[in-house]
Motif scaffolding. Structure first.
Motif, PDB file in Angstrom:
ATOM      1  N   THR A  64      27.546  12.316  34.005  1.00 55.31           N
ATOM      2  CA  THR A  64      26.977  11.152  33.153  1.00 55.31           C
ATOM      3  C   THR A  64      26.248  11.855  31.996  1.00 55.31           C
ATOM      4  O   THR A  64      25.999  13.082  32.117  1.00 55.31           O
ATOM      5  N   SER A  65      26.004  10.933  31.232  1.00 55.07           N
ATOM      6  CA  SER A  65      25.027  11.347  29.868  1.00 55.07           C
ATOM      7  C   SER A  65      23.659  10.894  29.921  1.00 55.07           C
ATOM      8  O   SER A  65      23.405  10.726  29.014  1.00 55.07           O
ATOM      9  N   ASN A  66      23.466  10.332  31.086  1.00 51.29           N
ATOM     10  CA  ASN A  66      22.133   9.685  31.105  1.00 51.29           C
ATOM     11  C   ASN A  66      21.031  10.764  30.702  1.00 51.29           C
ATOM     12  O   ASN A  66      21.067  12.125  31.504  1.00 51.29           O
ATOM     13  N   GLN A  67      19.872  10.689  30.256  1.00 52.39           N
ATOM     14  CA  GLN A  67      18.753  11.428  30.173  1.00 52.39           C
ATOM     15  C   GLN A  67      18.018  11.739  31.420  1.00 52.39           C
ATOM     16  O   GLN A  67      18.244  10.974  32.614  1.00 52.39           O
ATOM     17  N   VAL A  68      17.499  12.848  31.268  1.00 51.44           N
ATOM     18  CA  VAL A  68      17.045  13.606  32.668  1.00 51.44           C
ATOM     19  C   VAL A  68      15.968  12.622  33.355  1.00 51.44           C
ATOM     20  O   VAL A  68      15.847  12.554  34.442  1.00 51.44           O
ATOM     21  N   SER A  69      15.056  11.962  32.539  1.00 49.27           N
ATOM     22  CA  SER A  69      14.088  11.067  33.043  1.00 49.27           C
ATOM     23  C   SER A  69      14.804   9.986  33.766  1.00 49.27           C
ATOM     24  O   SER A  69      14.076   9.527  34.643  1.00 49.27           O
ATOM     25  N   ALA A 102      15.981  11.070  36.900  1.00 48.18           N
ATOM     26  CA  ALA A 102      15.012  11.425  37.914  1.00 48.18           C
ATOM     27  C   ALA A 102      14.453  10.211  38.504  1.00 48.18           C
ATOM     28  O   ALA A 102      14.201   9.939  39.822  1.00 48.18           O
ATOM     29  N   MET A 103      14.362   8.846  37.754  1.00 44.19           N
ATOM     30  CA  MET A 103      13.834   7.670  38.418  1.00 44.19           C
ATOM     31  C   MET A 103      15.138   7.112  39.086  1.00 44.19           C
ATOM     32  O   MET A 103      14.518   6.475  40.406  1.00 44.19           O
ATOM     33  N   GLU A 104      16.244   7.102  38.909  1.00 47.30           N
ATOM     34  CA  GLU A 104      17.357   6.674  39.504  1.00 47.30           C
ATOM     35  C   GLU A 104      17.342   7.267  41.099  1.00 47.30           C
ATOM     36  O   GLU A 104      17.960   6.742  41.931  1.00 47.30           O
ATOM     37  N   CYS A 105      16.797   8.701  41.011  1.00 48.02           N
ATOM     38  CA  CYS A 105      16.684   9.497  42.360  1.00 48.02           C
ATOM     39  C   CYS A 105      15.504   9.432  42.975  1.00 48.02           C
ATOM     40  O   CYS A 105      15.380  10.197  44.140  1.00 48.02           O
ATOM     41  N   GLY A 106      14.620   8.493  42.566  1.00 46.90           N
ATOM     42  CA  GLY A 106      13.550   8.174  43.434  1.00 46.90           C
ATOM     43  C   GLY A 106      12.311   9.157  43.049  1.00 46.90           C
ATOM     44  O   GLY A 106      11.420   9.234  43.841  1.00 46.90           O
ATOM     45  N   PHE A 107      12.375   9.793  41.930  1.00 49.08           N
ATOM     46  CA  PHE A 107      11.238  10.850  41.551  1.00 49.08           C
ATOM     47  C   PHE A 107      10.483   9.988  40.114  1.00 49.08           C
ATOM     48  O   PHE A 107      11.248   9.829  39.317  1.00 49.08           O
ATOM     49  N   LEU A 108       9.406   9.768  40.580  1.00 43.84           N
ATOM     50  CA  LEU A 108       8.643   9.108  39.585  1.00 43.84           C
ATOM     51  C   LEU A 108       7.965  10.037  38.306  1.00 43.84           C
ATOM     52  O   LEU A 108       7.692   9.561  37.245  1.00 43.84           O
ATOM     53  N   ASP A 109       7.939  11.170  38.835  1.00 42.39           N
ATOM     54  CA  ASP A 109       7.417  12.269  37.713  1.00 42.39           C
ATOM     55  C   ASP A 109       8.463  13.110  37.486  1.00 42.39           C
ATOM     56  O   ASP A 109       8.905  13.876  38.541  1.00 42.39           O
ATOM     57  N   THR A 110       8.782  13.167  36.228  1.00 43.29           N
ATOM     58  CA  THR A 110       9.710  14.281  35.864  1.00 43.29           C
ATOM     59  C   THR A 110       9.495  15.562  35.947  1.00 43.29           C
ATOM     60  O   THR A 110      10.571  16.520  36.246  1.00 43.29           O
ATOM     61  N   SER A 111       8.349  15.900  35.659  1.00 42.73           N
ATOM     62  CA  SER A 111       7.952  17.256  36.080  1.00 42.73           C
ATOM     63  C   SER A 111       8.263  17.613  37.302  1.00 42.73           C
ATOM     64  O   SER A 111       8.774  18.992  37.497  1.00 42.73           O
ATOM     65  N   HIS A 112       7.844  16.802  38.293  1.00 39.76           N
ATOM     66  CA  HIS A 112       8.083  17.209  39.719  1.00 39.76           C
ATOM     67  C   HIS A 112       9.488  17.133  40.073  1.00 39.76           C
ATOM     68  O   HIS A 112       9.782  18.107  40.858  1.00 39.76           O
ATOM     69  N   PHE A 113      10.243  16.405  39.598  1.00 37.73           N
ATOM     70  CA  PHE A 113      11.473  16.385  39.719  1.00 37.73           C
ATOM     71  C   PHE A 113      12.345  17.795  39.457  1.00 37.73           C
ATOM     72  O   PHE A 113      12.935  18.530  39.892  1.00 37.73           O
ATOM     73  N   SER A 114      11.910  18.263  37.961  1.00 36.45           N
ATOM     74  CA  SER A 114      12.491  19.273  37.463  1.00 36.45           C
ATOM     75  C   SER A 114      11.860  20.582  38.473  1.00 36.45           C
ATOM     76  O   SER A 114      12.863  21.660  38.604  1.00 36.45           O
ATOM     77  N   ARG A 115      10.913  20.631  38.763  1.00 38.15           N
ATOM     78  CA  ARG A 115      10.464  21.795  39.576  1.00 38.15           C
ATOM     79  C   ARG A 115      11.233  21.958  40.898  1.00 38.15           C
ATOM     80  O   ARG A 115      11.725  22.975  41.373  1.00 38.15           O
ATOM     81  N   ARG A 116      11.321  20.585  41.717  1.00 36.64           N
ATOM     82  CA  ARG A 116      12.122  20.619  42.802  1.00 36.64           C
ATOM     83  C   ARG A 116      13.581  21.018  42.616  1.00 36.64           C
ATOM     84  O   ARG A 116      14.159  21.621  43.399  1.00 36.64           O
ATOM     85  N   PHE A 117      14.021  20.377  41.635  1.00 36.93           N
ATOM     86  CA  PHE A 117      15.639  20.860  41.173  1.00 36.93           C
ATOM     87  C   PHE A 117      15.740  22.295  40.890  1.00 36.93           C
ATOM     88  O   PHE A 117      16.699  22.953  41.618  1.00 36.93           O
ATOM     89  N   ARG A 118      14.809  23.046  40.286  1.00 34.99           N
ATOM     90  CA  ARG A 118      14.821  24.261  40.206  1.00 34.99           C
ATOM     91  C   ARG A 118      14.767  25.223  41.383  1.00 34.99           C
ATOM     92  O   ARG A 118      15.540  25.962  41.510  1.00 34.99           O
ATOM     93  N   THR A 119      13.824  24.576  42.232  1.00 41.79           N
ATOM     94  CA  THR A 119      13.658  25.202  43.742  1.00 41.79           C
ATOM     95  C   THR A 119      15.065  25.282  44.347  1.00 41.79           C
ATOM     96  O   THR A 119      15.316  26.060  45.085  1.00 41.79           O
ATOM     97  N   GLU A 120      15.698  24.196  44.204  1.00 43.58           N
ATOM     98  CA  GLU A 120      16.924  23.893  45.078  1.00 43.58           C
ATOM     99  C   GLU A 120      18.207  24.745  44.388  1.00 43.58           C
ATOM    100  O   GLU A 120      18.733  25.301  45.289  1.00 43.58           O
ATOM    101  N   PHE A 121      17.985  24.585  43.028  1.00 47.58           N
ATOM    102  CA  PHE A 121      19.518  25.322  42.470  1.00 47.58           C
ATOM    103  C   PHE A 121      19.229  26.455  41.785  1.00 47.58           C
ATOM    104  O   PHE A 121      20.202  27.117  41.318  1.00 47.58           O
TER     105      PHE A 121
END
Length: 317
Positions: free
Chosen positions: A272-277, A280-299
């Motif tokens: 999709t072309s949806n914004q990262v923010s 993040a909310m669509e996947c249950g992460f209220l904090d975009t920074s926390h989402f990005s950190r967790r994403f980087r840890t995973e991938f």
């Protein structure tokens, strides 16, 4: 042929592809393709969402059709397809009329002993149940549909329109099939070998409580349930559920929840072309920074980097 509590999207996606290929413009005349909704009586057939469809034909000679499509639905509603319809399917099989099972229509054909010796395609969601009920049949959940001679089976949902397009291309031409899909906002047809989107857990789950908990997590990606609530819903203590999860998949329920949400986010970033923010909310992460950190840890890469790589790969194709 619609089963009681049939899946409306499976029916509508198939018929709408036929409708769009059948006529030019937007007149919906049955010129290139024709179809009927069969029933042994004139009573409306209720779908799983409550919408009812009226049959348009009695059970005429099966040889009048090129295909007979069985649309399945809820497996646990307690309602079974009428014996008259099963008899009709068996008569069609004797006349070598191709039978098509979409969604859980494959279960109906298998229960009628009409899939013996044929490959069966089911959704990954129903794979374990089909395998348990029909251990001697060859069942697959890694493709959208399987065309095995006089038996065609499809996982359901969006895959149904691609199966319909494949049949349309065979009888009406590639242009009509592609045009129907484009009007339905599908960019290009997917082949029989196109993979189904798969669940995060690929291993077989043997414990019914873990299976129920996984379904709860998968169904609440945007608004994650607390682990205490999940444990309560499956009638277990939090600690007992954790032990079962560790035994079955090697993760705690909380770790599993994060991983499935992160994987879902990756799919949204790529497709999709949806914004990262927003993702993040669509996947249950209220904090975009926390989402990005967790994403980087995973991938090992940021969400933006994953999206750029996916775009470059698409451009190369």
């Amino acid at each position: 042929m619609l089963s009681p509590d049939f899946t409306l999207s499976a029916f509508s996606n198939f018929v709408d592809a036929l409708r769009l290929a059948a006529d030019d413009g937007d007149f919906s005349r049955q010129i290139r393709c024709k179809w009927k909704v069969l029933s042994y009586n004139s009573q409306p057939i209720r779908s799983s969402c409550g919408v009812e469809i009226s049959p348009t034909s009695e059970l005429i000679d099966p040889s009048a059709f090129d295909y007979i499509v069985v649309v399945g639905g809820l497996l646990h509603s307690g309602k079974k397809i009428a014996p008259a319809l099963i008899g009709y399917l068996k008569k069609a099989a004797e006349q070598n009329i191709p039978l098509v099972g979409v969604c859980t229509g494959s279960f109906i054909l298998a229960r009628a002993e009409l899939m013996n010796g044929y490959k069966t395609c089911v959704s990954w969601f129903h794979h374990q149940q089909f395998e348990s009920e029909f251990p001697k049949l060859h069942v697959y959940a890694d493709s959208l549909y399987i065309n095995d001679g006089n038996r065609i089976t499809c996982a359901g949902s969006a895959g149904v329109m691609h199966l319909a397009a494949n049949i349309i291309e065979k009888h009406c031409g590639k242009h009509e099939a592609s045009r129907a899909l484009r009007i339905m906002l599908e960019e290009y047809p997917l082949s029989e070998k196109s993979p189904q989107p798969q669940p995060f857990v690929q291993t077989k789950i043997t414990n019914i409580n873990v299976h129920k908990a996984i379904l709860l997590i998968e169904r609440n990606i945007s608004t994650p349930l607390s682990m205490e609530e999940i444990a309560s819903r499956v009638n277990l203590s939090h600690r007992h559920l954790e032990r079962l999860f560790q035994k079955e998949i090697g993760l705690s329920p909380a770790e599993f929840s994060i991983k499935i949400r992160i994987n879902h986010a990756r799919n949204l970033l790529i497709n999709t072309s949806n914004q990262v923010s927003f993702i993040a909310m669509e996947c249950g992460f209220l904090d975009t920074s926390h989402f990005s950190r967790r994403f980087r840890t995973e991938f090992g890469k940021t969400p933006t980097e994953i999206r750029k790589e996916a775009l470059l790969q698409q451009q190369k194709k």
